[in-house]
Write an enzyme that holds these catalytic residues in place. Structure first.
Site, PDB file in Angstrom:
ATOM      1  N   LYS A 113       4.419  -3.073   4.454  1.00 36.04           N
ATOM      2  CA  LYS A 113       4.269  -2.723   5.866  1.00 36.04           C
ATOM      3  C   LYS A 113       5.406  -3.270   6.702  1.00 36.04           C
ATOM      4  CE  LYS A 113      -0.646  -1.839   6.212  1.00 36.04           C
ATOM      5  NZ  LYS A 113      -1.907  -2.178   6.838  1.00 36.04           N
ATOM      6  N   LYS A 196      -0.447   5.892  -3.446  1.00 36.85           N
ATOM      7  CA  LYS A 196      -1.885   5.931  -3.161  1.00 36.85           C
ATOM      8  C   LYS A 196      -2.158   6.718  -1.867  1.00 36.85           C
ATOM      9  CE  LYS A 196      -2.301   1.950  -0.337  1.00 36.85           C
ATOM     10  NZ  LYS A 196      -2.805   0.799   0.219  1.00 36.85           N
ATOM     11  N   LYS A 199      -3.646   6.361   5.078  1.00 36.07           N
ATOM     12  CA  LYS A 199      -3.699   6.988   6.404  1.00 36.07           C
ATOM     13  C   LYS A 199      -2.352   6.971   7.100  1.00 36.07           C
ATOM     14  CE  LYS A 199      -6.436   3.097   7.686  1.00 36.07           C
ATOM     15  NZ  LYS A 199      -7.790   2.837   8.058  1.00 36.07           N
TER      16      LYS A 199
END
Ligand code: TYM
Length: 329
Positions: A113, A196, A199
């Site tokens: 992230k 994976k 969102k």
């Protein structure tokens, strides 16, 4: 003997997708009778990445509605919002003082992230996120933590922090175990099956629990597969394997039953059947989501009761931890 406790949560940010459902919510529904279960909407975690305030409120209600609509029963399980129980932030601070910079720097989710944004401008909250997650789990003395594969490393950190605290101050926390399903714990992206389902990717990569039947059909028909033709469970054929895993989890059939059923049929037929299975599996849930979203007062009531019950457990653990540290009460 009292039941062992289970704790888990989902962030109310953006959509809740089929990966969240198959990797987390469905297993939660199945364990409710066996464990004293606590399911949290983790809004303090969501704000480690900037959130629009109105959208955060909506998403918090929607996540709660999804828990209920999927079959989490507030008579059996505690459902609550993290920010309504201040003990989470307080224990996180205490755990911060025993957590190491090095172990947090090694968390793969943080590395991913922070690289997506500018590492220099990444929030301290995002770095500290796994400590807050440890606080969530340890406050409830949870023995098991049902999560998808991507959260395993975070639960291991919670174990390490619990052991470190217990060693330093005396036994205070139960050491939690991650529980990760054999199938469905890592649902992959529809348009890039080597990643994976997430969102934060493009809308074509995931199926949101609130997607309409037309959108669901379109996304599944467009899902990336390979140039093969037989319908077989082969992990090397990533795209097909992922779609078959979704089919298996929603149909409850075995691999061999599914392979037999699709013998002689092609990808097109399989995808059409899968799309209908997803549409019919989600339809009753979507109807209930609508019902709850139109009844905010009911959601508020359920969350208030949940926060009261959760606070009782959380405050007792927090008081114990503070006493062990030597704080004057
Ligand atoms: P979050 O909100 O990213 O995801 C919620 C749950 O969904 C699982 N999941 C998946 N499972 C299968 N396939 C996928 N593609 C997939 N994507 C997500 C996640 O593993 C998770 O179980 N940090 C957590 C929330 C959290 C928490 C906790 C969980 C906060 N405190 C305490 C357990 C215990 C998170 O961000 O999950």
């Amino acid at each position: 003997m009292t039941k062992q406790r289970a704790f888990s949560g989902i962030q109310p940010s953006g959509v809740i997708h089929l990966g969240n459902y198959l990797g987390a919510i469905l297993p939660w529904v199945r364990i409710q009778n066996k464990y004293e279960s606590i399911f949290c909407v983790v809004d303090l975690h969501a704000i480690t990445i900037p959130q629009d305030p109105k959208e955060l409120t909506e998403s918090t209600y929607l996540t709660t509605a999804i828990y209920l609509a999927s079959g989490i029963d507030p008579k059996k399980s505690i459902i609550f919002v993290q920010s309504q129980v201040p003990a989470h932030a307080e224990l996180a601070w205490l755990l911060n003082t025993i957590a190491h910079m090095g172990e947090l720097s090694r968390m793969t989710q943080f590395k991913d992230k922070s690289q997506k944004g500018n590492a220099e401008n990444t929030s301290v909250g995002l770095f500290d996120y796994p400590v807050l997650m440890a606080s969530d789990i340890l406050l409830y003395q949870a023995g098991i933590v049902p999560v998808g594969e991507d959260q395993k490393q975070h639960v291991e950190l919670a174990r390490n922090l619990a052991e470190r605290f217990n060693n330093r101050f005396g036994k205070t926390f139960i050491i939690p175990n991650p529980v990760i399903g054999k199938t469905g714990a890592r649902i992959m992206s529809l348009d890039n099956p080597s990643r994976k389902m997430s969102k934060s990717d493009s809308a074509g990569s995931y199926i949101a629990l609130t997607d309409s039947p037309e959108i669901i059909r379109k996304k599944i028909m467009r899902a990336v597969t390979d140039s093969g033709s037989t319908i077989k469970f082969d992990p090397k054929r990533e795209g097909l394997f992922n779609l078959l895993t979704i089919y298996q989890m929603l149909s409850g059939k075995t691999e061999s039953q599914i392979e037999k059923h699709f013998a002689g049929k092609g990808y097109g037929d399989f995808k059409k059947e899968l799309a209908e299975l997803v549409v019919t599996s989600l339809a009753p849930i979507q109807k209930k989501i609508d019902y709850y979203m139109k009844n905010r007062r009911l959601l508020d009531r359920i969350l208030k009761t949940g926060a009261t019950k959760a606070s009782r457990i959380a405050n007792s653990t927090l008081t114990e931890a503070k006493k062990k540290i030597g704080f004057v009460s």
